[in-house]
Design a protein around this motif. Structure first.
Motif, PDB file in Angstrom:
ATOM      1  N   LYS A   1      76.621  73.371  26.693  1.00 53.92           N
ATOM      2  CA  LYS A   1      77.323  72.284  27.376  1.00 53.92           C
ATOM      3  C   LYS A   1      76.535  70.979  27.240  1.00 53.92           C
ATOM      4  N   GLU A   2      77.193  69.924  27.591  1.00 55.27           N
ATOM      5  CA  GLU A   2      76.586  68.597  27.565  1.00 55.27           C
ATOM      6  C   GLU A   2      75.932  68.335  28.919  1.00 55.27           C
ATOM      7  N   ILE A   3      74.651  68.011  28.915  1.00 54.77           N
ATOM      8  CA  ILE A   3      73.934  67.818  30.175  1.00 54.77           C
ATOM      9  C   ILE A   3      73.273  66.446  30.194  1.00 54.77           C
ATOM     10  N   LEU A   4      73.089  65.943  31.398  1.00 54.22           N
ATOM     11  CA  LEU A   4      72.402  64.676  31.608  1.00 54.22           C
ATOM     12  C   LEU A   4      70.907  64.947  31.707  1.00 54.22           C
ATOM     13  N   MET A   5      70.141  64.380  30.784  1.00 55.71           N
ATOM     14  CA  MET A   5      68.699  64.601  30.753  1.00 55.71           C
ATOM     15  C   MET A   5      68.005  63.582  31.650  1.00 55.71           C
ATOM     16  N   THR A   6      67.147  64.090  32.512  1.00 61.63           N
ATOM     17  CA  THR A   6      66.394  63.223  33.412  1.00 61.63           C
ATOM     18  C   THR A   6      64.903  63.454  33.215  1.00 61.63           C
ATOM     19  N   LYS A   7      64.120  62.484  33.657  1.00 64.72           N
ATOM     20  CA  LYS A   7      62.670  62.556  33.541  1.00 64.72           C
ATOM     21  C   LYS A   7      62.048  62.172  34.876  1.00 64.72           C
ATOM     22  N   ASP A   8      61.155  63.017  35.371  1.00 63.25           N
ATOM     23  CA  ASP A   8      60.416  62.711  36.594  1.00 63.25           C
ATOM     24  C   ASP A   8      59.026  62.222  36.224  1.00 63.25           C
ATOM     25  N   ALA A   9      58.594  61.140  36.870  1.00 66.88           N
ATOM     26  CA  ALA A   9      57.276  60.580  36.585  1.00 66.88           C
ATOM     27  C   ALA A   9      56.671  60.048  37.875  1.00 66.88           C
ATOM     28  N   PRO A  10      55.348  60.163  38.029  1.00 69.47           N
ATOM     29  CA  PRO A  10      54.703  59.606  39.219  1.00 69.47           C
ATOM     30  C   PRO A  10      54.683  58.087  39.167  1.00 69.47           C
ATOM     31  N   GLY A  11      54.817  57.474  40.314  1.00 65.91           N
ATOM     32  CA  GLY A  11      54.842  56.013  40.351  1.00 65.91           C
ATOM     33  C   GLY A  11      54.346  55.466  41.678  1.00 65.91           C
TER      34      GLY A  11
ATOM     35  N   PHE B   1      70.848  63.984  20.854  1.00 64.36           N
ATOM     36  CA  PHE B   1      70.636  63.273  22.115  1.00 64.36           C
ATOM     37  C   PHE B   1      71.168  61.858  21.953  1.00 64.36           C
ATOM     38  N   LYS B   2      71.931  61.387  22.906  1.00 65.41           N
ATOM     39  CA  LYS B   2      72.447  60.025  22.838  1.00 65.41           C
ATOM     40  C   LYS B   2      72.102  59.289  24.128  1.00 65.41           C
ATOM     41  N   PRO B   3      71.633  58.033  24.004  1.00 60.27           N
ATOM     42  CA  PRO B   3      71.236  57.285  25.201  1.00 60.27           C
ATOM     43  C   PRO B   3      72.428  57.009  26.099  1.00 60.27           C
ATOM     44  N   LYS B   4      72.135  56.852  27.379  1.00 61.74           N
ATOM     45  CA  LYS B   4      73.191  56.595  28.353  1.00 61.74           C
ATOM     46  C   LYS B   4      73.649  55.146  28.239  1.00 61.74           C
ATOM     47  N   GLU B   5      74.965  54.953  28.267  1.00 64.45           N
ATOM     48  CA  GLU B   5      75.505  53.599  28.159  1.00 64.45           C
ATOM     49  C   GLU B   5      75.340  52.860  29.481  1.00 64.45           C
ATOM     50  N   GLY B   6      75.211  51.526  29.366  1.00 61.40           N
ATOM     51  CA  GLY B   6      75.077  50.703  30.568  1.00 61.40           C
ATOM     52  C   GLY B   6      73.672  50.760  31.143  1.00 61.40           C
ATOM     53  N   ALA B   7      73.550  50.273  32.379  1.00 62.41           N
ATOM     54  CA  ALA B   7      72.264  50.250  33.044  1.00 62.41           C
ATOM     55  C   ALA B   7      71.768  51.672  33.314  1.00 62.41           C
ATOM     56  N   VAL B   8      70.498  51.908  33.037  1.00 63.97           N
ATOM     57  CA  VAL B   8      69.909  53.229  33.251  1.00 63.97           C
ATOM     58  C   VAL B   8      69.645  53.412  34.741  1.00 63.97           C
TER      59      VAL B   8
ATOM     60  N   GLU C   1      67.371  58.654  34.400  1.00 62.62           N
ATOM     61  CA  GLU C   1      68.366  59.242  33.508  1.00 62.62           C
ATOM     62  C   GLU C   1      68.123  58.720  32.098  1.00 62.62           C
ATOM     63  N   GLN C   2      67.705  59.629  31.197  1.00 65.54           N
ATOM     64  CA  GLN C   2      67.352  59.212  29.847  1.00 65.54           C
ATOM     65  C   GLN C   2      68.541  59.212  28.895  1.00 65.54           C
ATOM     66  N   GLY C   3      69.488  60.093  29.130  1.00 70.09           N
ATOM     67  CA  GLY C   3      70.630  60.148  28.229  1.00 70.09           C
ATOM     68  C   GLY C   3      71.333  61.481  28.334  1.00 70.09           C
ATOM     69  N   VAL C   4      72.255  61.728  27.407  1.00 68.41           N
ATOM     70  CA  VAL C   4      73.068  62.939  27.411  1.00 68.41           C
ATOM     71  C   VAL C   4      72.720  63.774  26.183  1.00 68.41           C
ATOM     72  N   ARG C   5      72.491  65.070  26.420  1.00 68.33           N
ATOM     73  CA  ARG C   5      72.168  65.994  25.332  1.00 68.33           C
ATOM     74  C   ARG C   5      73.297  67.001  25.177  1.00 68.33           C
ATOM     75  N   ALA C   6      73.798  67.132  23.967  1.00 65.89           N
ATOM     76  CA  ALA C   6      74.921  68.037  23.698  1.00 65.89           C
ATOM     77  C   ALA C   6      74.429  69.418  23.286  1.00 65.89           C
TER      78      ALA C   6
END
Length: 390
Positions: A50-60, A237-244, A300-305
Protein backbone atom coordinates in the motif's frame (compact mmCIF):
# COMPACT_ATOMS: atom_id res chain seq x y z
CA UNK A 1 29.31 -39.53 51.82
CA UNK A 2 26.08 -41.36 51.11
CA UNK A 3 24.09 -38.09 51.19
CA UNK A 4 26.54 -36.48 48.77
CA UNK A 5 26.10 -39.34 46.30
CA UNK A 6 22.34 -39.09 46.55
CA UNK A 7 22.49 -35.32 45.86
CA UNK A 8 24.60 -35.83 42.72
CA UNK A 9 22.26 -38.59 41.54
CA UNK A 10 19.17 -36.42 42.05
CA UNK A 11 20.86 -33.51 40.19
CA UNK A 12 21.64 -35.70 37.18
CA UNK A 13 18.12 -37.01 37.14
CA UNK A 14 16.67 -33.50 37.15
CA UNK A 15 18.83 -32.34 34.22
CA UNK A 16 18.00 -35.48 32.25
CA UNK A 17 14.30 -34.95 32.86
CA UNK A 18 14.50 -31.34 31.64
CA UNK A 19 16.42 -32.38 28.54
CA UNK A 20 13.92 -35.10 27.71
CA UNK A 21 11.02 -32.68 28.22
CA UNK A 22 12.59 -30.14 25.90
CA UNK A 23 13.18 -32.81 23.28
CA UNK A 24 9.68 -34.19 23.46
CA UNK A 25 7.83 -30.82 23.53
CA UNK A 26 7.31 -30.59 19.73
CA UNK A 27 6.35 -34.23 19.76
CA UNK A 28 3.86 -33.64 22.51
CA UNK A 29 2.41 -30.76 20.56
CA UNK A 30 1.98 -33.04 17.54
CA UNK A 31 0.54 -35.73 19.81
CA UNK A 32 -2.04 -33.28 21.11
CA UNK A 33 -2.95 -32.44 17.53
CA UNK A 34 -3.24 -36.14 16.74
CA UNK A 35 -5.55 -36.60 19.74
CA UNK A 36 -7.98 -34.19 18.12
CA UNK A 37 -7.31 -31.13 20.28
CA UNK A 38 -8.51 -27.98 18.49
CA UNK A 39 -5.63 -25.76 17.29
CA UNK A 40 -5.32 -22.52 19.25
CA UNK A 41 -6.91 -19.33 17.98
CA UNK A 42 -4.47 -16.63 16.88
CA UNK A 43 -4.95 -13.16 15.48
CA UNK A 44 -3.38 -12.50 12.08
CA UNK A 45 -3.08 -9.67 9.61
CA UNK A 46 -2.92 -10.27 5.86
CA UNK A 47 0.03 -8.58 4.23
CA UNK A 48 -0.65 -6.16 1.38
CA UNK A 49 1.28 -3.52 -0.47
CA UNK A 50 0.00 0.00 0.00
CA UNK A 51 0.90 3.65 -0.25
CA UNK A 52 2.01 5.06 3.10
CA UNK A 53 2.95 8.48 4.40
CA UNK A 54 6.59 8.44 5.49
CA UNK A 55 7.43 10.44 8.59
CA UNK A 56 10.67 11.20 10.40
CA UNK A 57 11.13 11.80 14.12
CA UNK A 58 14.07 13.94 15.21
CA UNK A 59 15.12 15.55 18.50
CA UNK A 60 14.79 19.30 18.63
CA UNK A 61 14.65 22.43 20.77
CA UNK A 62 12.11 25.22 20.91
CA UNK A 63 13.42 28.65 19.92
CA UNK A 64 11.67 32.04 19.99
CA UNK A 65 10.74 33.68 16.72
CA UNK A 66 12.31 36.96 17.86
CA UNK A 67 14.39 37.82 20.90
CA UNK A 68 15.33 41.30 22.08
CA UNK A 69 17.52 42.36 25.00
CA UNK A 70 16.26 45.59 26.52
CA UNK A 71 19.18 47.99 27.09
CA UNK A 72 19.44 51.71 27.91
CA UNK A 73 20.59 54.11 25.20
CA UNK A 74 21.35 56.95 27.60
CA UNK A 75 22.87 57.10 31.08
CA UNK A 76 21.02 58.03 34.25
CA UNK A 77 19.24 56.83 37.38
CA UNK A 78 16.34 54.40 36.90
CA UNK A 79 13.20 55.94 38.40
CA UNK A 80 10.52 53.35 37.56
CA UNK A 81 9.90 49.84 36.26
CA UNK A 82 6.58 49.86 34.41
CA UNK A 83 5.98 46.22 33.42
CA UNK A 84 4.88 43.00 35.08
CA UNK A 85 7.57 40.36 35.06
CA UNK A 86 6.64 37.33 32.95
CA UNK A 87 3.80 39.14 31.23
CA UNK A 88 3.13 39.98 27.60
CA UNK A 89 4.19 43.44 26.44
CA UNK A 90 3.24 45.18 23.23
CA UNK A 91 5.74 46.87 20.94
CA UNK A 92 6.24 50.46 22.16
CA UNK A 93 4.99 49.79 25.71
CA UNK A 94 6.89 51.66 28.46
CA UNK A 95 9.23 49.35 30.38
CA UNK A 96 11.54 51.69 32.36
CA UNK A 97 11.88 55.39 32.99
CA UNK A 98 15.27 57.02 33.53
CA UNK A 99 15.54 60.42 35.28
CA UNK A 100 14.82 62.90 32.42
CA UNK A 101 15.89 66.12 34.22
CA UNK A 102 19.30 66.49 32.59
CA UNK A 103 17.93 65.62 29.15
CA UNK A 104 15.15 68.21 29.50
CA UNK A 105 17.74 70.84 30.42
CA UNK A 106 19.84 69.94 27.39
CA UNK A 107 16.76 70.23 25.15
CA UNK A 108 15.86 73.67 26.53
CA UNK A 109 19.45 74.85 26.01
CA UNK A 110 19.50 73.56 22.43
CA UNK A 111 16.22 75.30 21.66
CA UNK A 112 17.58 78.59 23.03
CA UNK A 113 20.71 78.24 20.89
CA UNK A 114 18.51 77.59 17.88
CA UNK A 115 16.49 80.73 18.56
CA UNK A 116 19.71 82.74 18.80
CA UNK A 117 20.97 81.33 15.52
CA UNK A 118 17.68 82.14 13.82
CA UNK A 119 17.94 85.75 15.08
CA UNK A 120 21.46 86.05 13.67
CA UNK A 121 20.19 84.66 10.39
CA UNK A 122 17.43 87.24 10.31
CA UNK A 123 19.96 90.06 10.87
CA UNK A 124 22.36 88.67 8.25
CA UNK A 125 19.57 88.30 5.71
CA UNK A 126 18.43 91.92 6.21
CA UNK A 127 22.01 93.14 5.80
CA UNK A 128 22.41 91.15 2.59
CA UNK A 129 19.19 92.67 1.20
CA UNK A 130 20.33 96.24 1.95
CA UNK A 131 23.77 95.80 0.40
CA UNK A 132 22.25 94.15 -2.65
CA UNK A 133 20.06 97.23 -3.21
CA UNK A 134 23.05 99.54 -2.72
CA UNK A 135 25.12 97.47 -5.12
CA UNK A 136 22.47 97.87 -7.81
CA UNK A 137 22.64 101.63 -7.21
CA UNK A 138 26.40 101.48 -7.33
CA UNK A 139 26.69 103.03 -3.83
CA UNK A 140 28.61 100.07 -2.32
CA UNK A 141 31.36 97.78 -3.47
CA UNK A 142 31.11 94.20 -4.62
CA UNK A 143 33.46 93.16 -1.79
CA UNK A 144 31.15 94.54 0.87
CA UNK A 145 28.19 92.74 -0.64
CA UNK A 146 30.12 89.46 -0.80
CA UNK A 147 30.90 89.72 2.90
CA UNK A 148 27.21 90.25 3.71
CA UNK A 149 26.21 87.26 1.54
CA UNK A 150 28.80 85.03 3.23
CA UNK A 151 27.56 86.12 6.67
CA UNK A 152 24.01 85.21 5.71
CA UNK A 153 25.00 81.72 4.54
CA UNK A 154 27.04 81.17 7.66
CA UNK A 155 24.01 82.15 9.73
CA UNK A 156 21.90 79.63 7.77
CA UNK A 157 24.46 76.89 8.57
CA UNK A 158 24.38 77.84 12.25
CA UNK A 159 20.58 77.47 12.26
CA UNK A 160 20.83 74.01 10.70
CA UNK A 161 23.44 72.94 13.27
CA UNK A 162 21.26 74.12 16.13
CA UNK A 163 18.25 72.32 14.71
CA UNK A 164 20.31 69.12 14.71
CA UNK A 165 21.33 69.79 18.32
CA UNK A 166 17.67 70.21 19.26
CA UNK A 167 16.78 66.94 17.55
CA UNK A 168 19.62 65.18 19.36
CA UNK A 169 18.39 66.50 22.69
CA UNK A 170 14.82 65.41 21.87
CA UNK A 171 16.01 61.89 21.04
CA UNK A 172 17.99 61.63 24.28
CA UNK A 173 14.90 62.75 26.18
CA UNK A 174 12.85 60.08 24.37
CA UNK A 175 15.49 57.47 25.21
CA UNK A 176 15.02 58.27 28.90
CA UNK A 177 11.75 56.33 28.50
CA UNK A 178 12.71 52.75 27.58
CA UNK A 179 10.08 51.04 25.43
CA UNK A 180 9.56 47.47 24.22
CA UNK A 181 11.23 46.97 20.81
CA UNK A 182 9.01 43.95 19.93
CA UNK A 183 5.78 42.34 21.07
CA UNK A 184 6.35 39.27 23.22
CA UNK A 185 6.68 37.80 26.68
CA UNK A 186 9.13 39.62 28.94
CA UNK A 187 11.27 37.81 31.48
CA UNK A 188 12.41 38.86 34.92
CA UNK A 189 13.69 42.37 35.59
CA UNK A 190 17.47 42.42 35.92
CA UNK A 191 17.61 46.08 37.01
CA UNK A 192 15.59 47.76 39.77
CA UNK A 193 14.67 51.33 40.61
CA UNK A 194 17.61 53.40 41.83
CA UNK A 195 20.18 51.63 39.66
CA UNK A 196 22.57 53.64 37.53
CA UNK A 197 22.00 52.92 33.84
CA UNK A 198 24.78 53.29 31.32
CA UNK A 199 24.38 53.32 27.56
CA UNK A 200 27.39 51.00 27.23
CA UNK A 201 26.51 48.53 29.97
CA UNK A 202 26.72 44.78 29.30
CA UNK A 203 23.84 43.63 31.53
CA UNK A 204 20.43 44.00 29.82
CA UNK A 205 17.48 45.38 31.76
CA UNK A 206 15.26 42.46 30.62
CA UNK A 207 14.72 40.08 27.70
CA UNK A 208 11.63 39.90 25.47
CA UNK A 209 10.86 36.82 23.40
CA UNK A 210 8.20 36.57 20.73
CA UNK A 211 6.67 33.11 21.17
CA UNK A 212 3.65 33.11 18.87
CA UNK A 213 4.44 31.71 16.40
CA UNK A 214 7.48 29.84 17.65
CA UNK A 215 10.28 27.80 16.08
CA UNK A 216 11.39 24.20 16.59
CA UNK A 217 14.97 23.56 15.45
CA UNK A 218 15.98 19.95 14.77
CA UNK A 219 18.61 18.01 12.85
CA UNK A 220 18.78 15.30 10.21
CA UNK A 221 21.83 13.28 9.23
CA UNK A 222 23.33 13.70 5.79
CA UNK A 223 23.17 9.91 5.31
CA UNK A 224 19.39 9.90 5.80
CA UNK A 225 18.95 12.79 3.39
CA UNK A 226 21.09 11.01 0.77
CA UNK A 227 19.14 7.75 1.15
CA UNK A 228 15.87 9.65 0.81
CA UNK A 229 17.11 11.37 -2.34
CA UNK A 230 18.21 8.05 -3.88
CA UNK A 231 14.82 6.49 -3.18
CA UNK A 232 13.10 9.48 -4.81
CA UNK A 233 15.29 9.05 -7.90
CA UNK A 234 14.31 5.37 -8.13
CA UNK A 235 10.67 6.40 -8.12
CA UNK A 236 9.71 4.51 -4.98
CA UNK A 237 9.23 7.70 -3.03
CA UNK A 238 7.61 10.99 -4.00
CA UNK A 239 7.78 14.22 -1.98
CA UNK A 240 4.62 15.58 -0.43
CA UNK A 241 2.99 18.40 -2.37
CA UNK A 242 2.47 21.78 -0.74
CA UNK A 243 3.75 22.85 2.64
CA UNK A 244 5.41 20.05 4.61
CA UNK A 245 3.39 19.46 7.78
CA UNK A 246 5.12 18.80 11.07
CA UNK A 247 4.01 17.75 14.53
CA UNK A 248 5.59 17.99 17.95
CA UNK A 249 5.94 15.26 20.56
CA UNK A 250 6.35 16.95 23.94
CA UNK A 251 8.72 15.80 26.67
CA UNK A 252 5.86 14.10 28.51
CA UNK A 253 5.10 11.98 25.42
CA UNK A 254 1.93 13.86 24.43
CA UNK A 255 1.38 15.27 20.95
CA UNK A 256 1.14 19.05 20.64
CA UNK A 257 -2.39 19.76 19.35
CA UNK A 258 -1.44 22.29 16.65
CA UNK A 259 0.38 21.39 13.44
CA UNK A 260 3.32 23.34 12.10
CA UNK A 261 5.11 23.73 8.79
CA UNK A 262 8.70 23.25 7.68
CA UNK A 263 10.40 26.56 6.92
CA UNK A 264 13.86 25.69 5.61
CA UNK A 265 16.88 23.41 5.75
CA UNK A 266 20.29 24.82 6.51
CA UNK A 267 22.74 25.07 3.62
CA UNK A 268 25.78 23.80 5.53
CA UNK A 269 26.62 20.56 7.33
CA UNK A 270 27.89 20.59 10.91
CA UNK A 271 31.37 19.01 10.60
CA UNK A 272 31.21 17.72 14.18
CA UNK A 273 27.94 15.77 13.84
CA UNK A 274 27.56 15.43 10.03
CA UNK A 275 24.01 16.72 10.37
CA UNK A 276 21.95 19.51 8.83
CA UNK A 277 19.75 21.81 10.91
CA UNK A 278 16.11 22.26 9.92
CA UNK A 279 13.52 24.68 11.30
CA UNK A 280 9.74 24.34 11.63
CA UNK A 281 7.22 26.95 12.74
CA UNK A 282 4.28 26.29 15.07
CA UNK A 283 1.42 28.47 16.36
CA UNK A 284 1.68 28.97 20.11
CA UNK A 285 -1.34 31.03 21.23
CA UNK A 286 -1.47 29.53 24.74
CA UNK A 287 2.31 29.77 25.30
CA UNK A 288 2.51 26.02 25.92
CA UNK A 289 5.83 25.86 24.08
CA UNK A 290 8.65 27.60 25.93
CA UNK A 291 12.07 28.48 24.45
CA UNK A 292 14.72 25.91 25.24
CA UNK A 293 12.27 23.04 25.83
CA UNK A 294 13.21 19.60 24.46
CA UNK A 295 10.77 18.14 21.91
CA UNK A 296 10.65 15.52 19.20
CA UNK A 297 9.71 16.84 15.77
CA UNK A 298 7.72 14.55 13.47
CA UNK A 299 7.96 15.65 9.86
CA UNK A 300 6.05 14.29 6.86
CA UNK A 301 8.72 13.50 4.26
CA UNK A 302 6.56 12.15 1.47
CA UNK A 303 4.57 9.19 0.17
CA UNK A 304 6.07 5.76 -0.50
CA UNK A 305 4.28 3.34 -2.81
CA UNK A 306 4.16 -0.48 -2.72
CA UNK A 307 5.18 -0.73 0.91
CA UNK A 308 4.57 -3.64 3.29
CA UNK A 309 4.07 -2.93 6.98
CA UNK A 310 3.22 -5.10 9.98
CA UNK A 311 2.28 -4.21 13.56
CA UNK A 312 5.21 -3.88 15.91
CA UNK A 313 3.95 -6.67 18.18
CA UNK A 314 4.37 -9.15 15.32
CA UNK A 315 8.17 -8.79 15.37
CA UNK A 316 10.16 -11.54 17.13
CA UNK A 317 13.90 -11.60 17.78
CA UNK A 318 16.12 -14.66 17.46
CA UNK A 319 19.27 -15.39 19.45
CA UNK A 320 21.40 -13.49 16.96
CA UNK A 321 19.17 -10.43 17.22
CA UNK A 322 17.61 -10.90 13.80
CA UNK A 323 13.99 -10.01 13.14
CA UNK A 324 11.42 -12.73 12.46
CA UNK A 325 7.65 -13.06 12.21
CA UNK A 326 5.30 -16.02 12.47
CA UNK A 327 3.60 -16.68 9.14
CA UNK A 328 0.69 -19.12 8.82
CA UNK A 329 1.42 -21.33 5.81
CA UNK A 330 -1.01 -23.24 3.57
CA UNK A 331 -0.97 -26.20 5.96
CA UNK A 332 -2.18 -24.00 8.81
CA UNK A 333 1.13 -24.09 10.65
CA UNK A 334 2.79 -21.02 12.23
CA UNK A 335 6.38 -20.96 10.98
CA UNK A 336 9.09 -18.39 11.59
CA UNK A 337 10.02 -16.18 8.63
CA UNK A 338 13.17 -13.98 8.76
CA UNK A 339 12.53 -10.38 7.66
CA UNK A 340 14.54 -7.24 7.09
CA UNK A 341 12.96 -4.22 8.71
CA UNK A 342 12.88 -0.58 7.73
CA UNK A 343 11.77 2.38 9.75
CA UNK A 344 9.06 2.40 12.42
CA UNK A 345 5.94 4.48 11.71
CA UNK A 346 3.84 4.73 14.84
CA UNK A 347 2.63 1.20 15.70
CA UNK A 348 3.68 -0.16 12.28
CA UNK A 349 7.09 -1.33 11.04
CA UNK A 350 8.13 -1.26 7.38
CA UNK A 351 9.25 -4.69 6.09
CA UNK A 352 11.83 -4.32 3.32
CA UNK A 353 12.36 -8.03 2.62
CA UNK A 354 10.93 -11.39 3.67
CA UNK A 355 7.16 -10.98 3.19
CA UNK A 356 4.85 -11.00 0.21
CA UNK A 357 1.26 -9.86 -0.36
CA UNK A 358 -1.17 -12.45 0.97
CA UNK A 359 1.07 -13.71 3.78
CA UNK A 360 -0.79 -14.14 7.07
CA UNK A 361 1.31 -12.76 9.94
CA UNK A 362 0.50 -13.67 13.54
CA UNK A 363 0.02 -10.66 15.83
CA UNK A 364 -1.92 -12.19 18.76
CA UNK A 365 -1.82 -15.43 20.76
CA UNK A 366 1.91 -16.22 20.67
CA UNK A 367 1.73 -18.00 24.04
CA UNK A 368 -0.70 -20.62 22.71
CA UNK A 369 1.45 -22.35 20.10
CA UNK A 370 4.97 -23.42 19.28
CA UNK A 371 6.89 -22.86 16.08
CA UNK A 372 5.60 -25.26 13.46
CA UNK A 373 2.37 -26.00 15.31
CA UNK A 374 -1.12 -25.89 13.84
CA UNK A 375 -3.11 -22.74 14.57
CA UNK A 376 -6.57 -21.40 13.81
CA UNK A 377 -5.94 -17.97 12.20
CA UNK A 378 -8.57 -15.26 12.56
CA UNK A 379 -8.50 -11.56 11.61
CA UNK A 380 -6.55 -9.66 14.25
CA UNK A 381 -9.45 -7.87 15.93
CA UNK A 382 -11.55 -11.05 16.13
CA UNK A 383 -8.57 -13.18 17.11
CA UNK A 384 -7.74 -10.80 19.98
CA UNK A 385 -11.29 -10.95 21.31
CA UNK A 386 -11.55 -14.74 21.19
CA UNK A 387 -8.07 -15.15 22.61
CA UNK A 388 -9.13 -13.07 25.61
CA UNK A 389 -12.15 -15.30 26.05
CA UNK A 390 -9.91 -18.37 26.01
Amino acid sequence: MLNHMRTETNGRSLWMALAVAATLSPGLARANEANGDAPPLVGVVTVERKEILMTKDAPGRIAPMRIAEVRPRVSGIVLERAFEQGGVVEKGAVLYRIDPTQFQIDLDSARAAQAKAEANLFQAARQEDRLKALLNGQTTTQAQYDLALAAERQAEADVMAQKAAVRRAEVNLEYATIRAPITGRIGRALVTEGALASENQVLPFATIQQMDPIYADFTQSVAEMSALKEEMERGGFKPKEGAVRTRLILENGKTYPLEGKLLFSDVTVDPGTNQVTLRAQFPNPEALLLPGAYVRVQIEQGVRANTITVPRQAIQRNNAGGAEVFVVNDQGRAVLQPVRLGRTLGDQVVVEEGLHPGNRVVVEGFQKFMSGGHVDPRPASRGRTEAERG
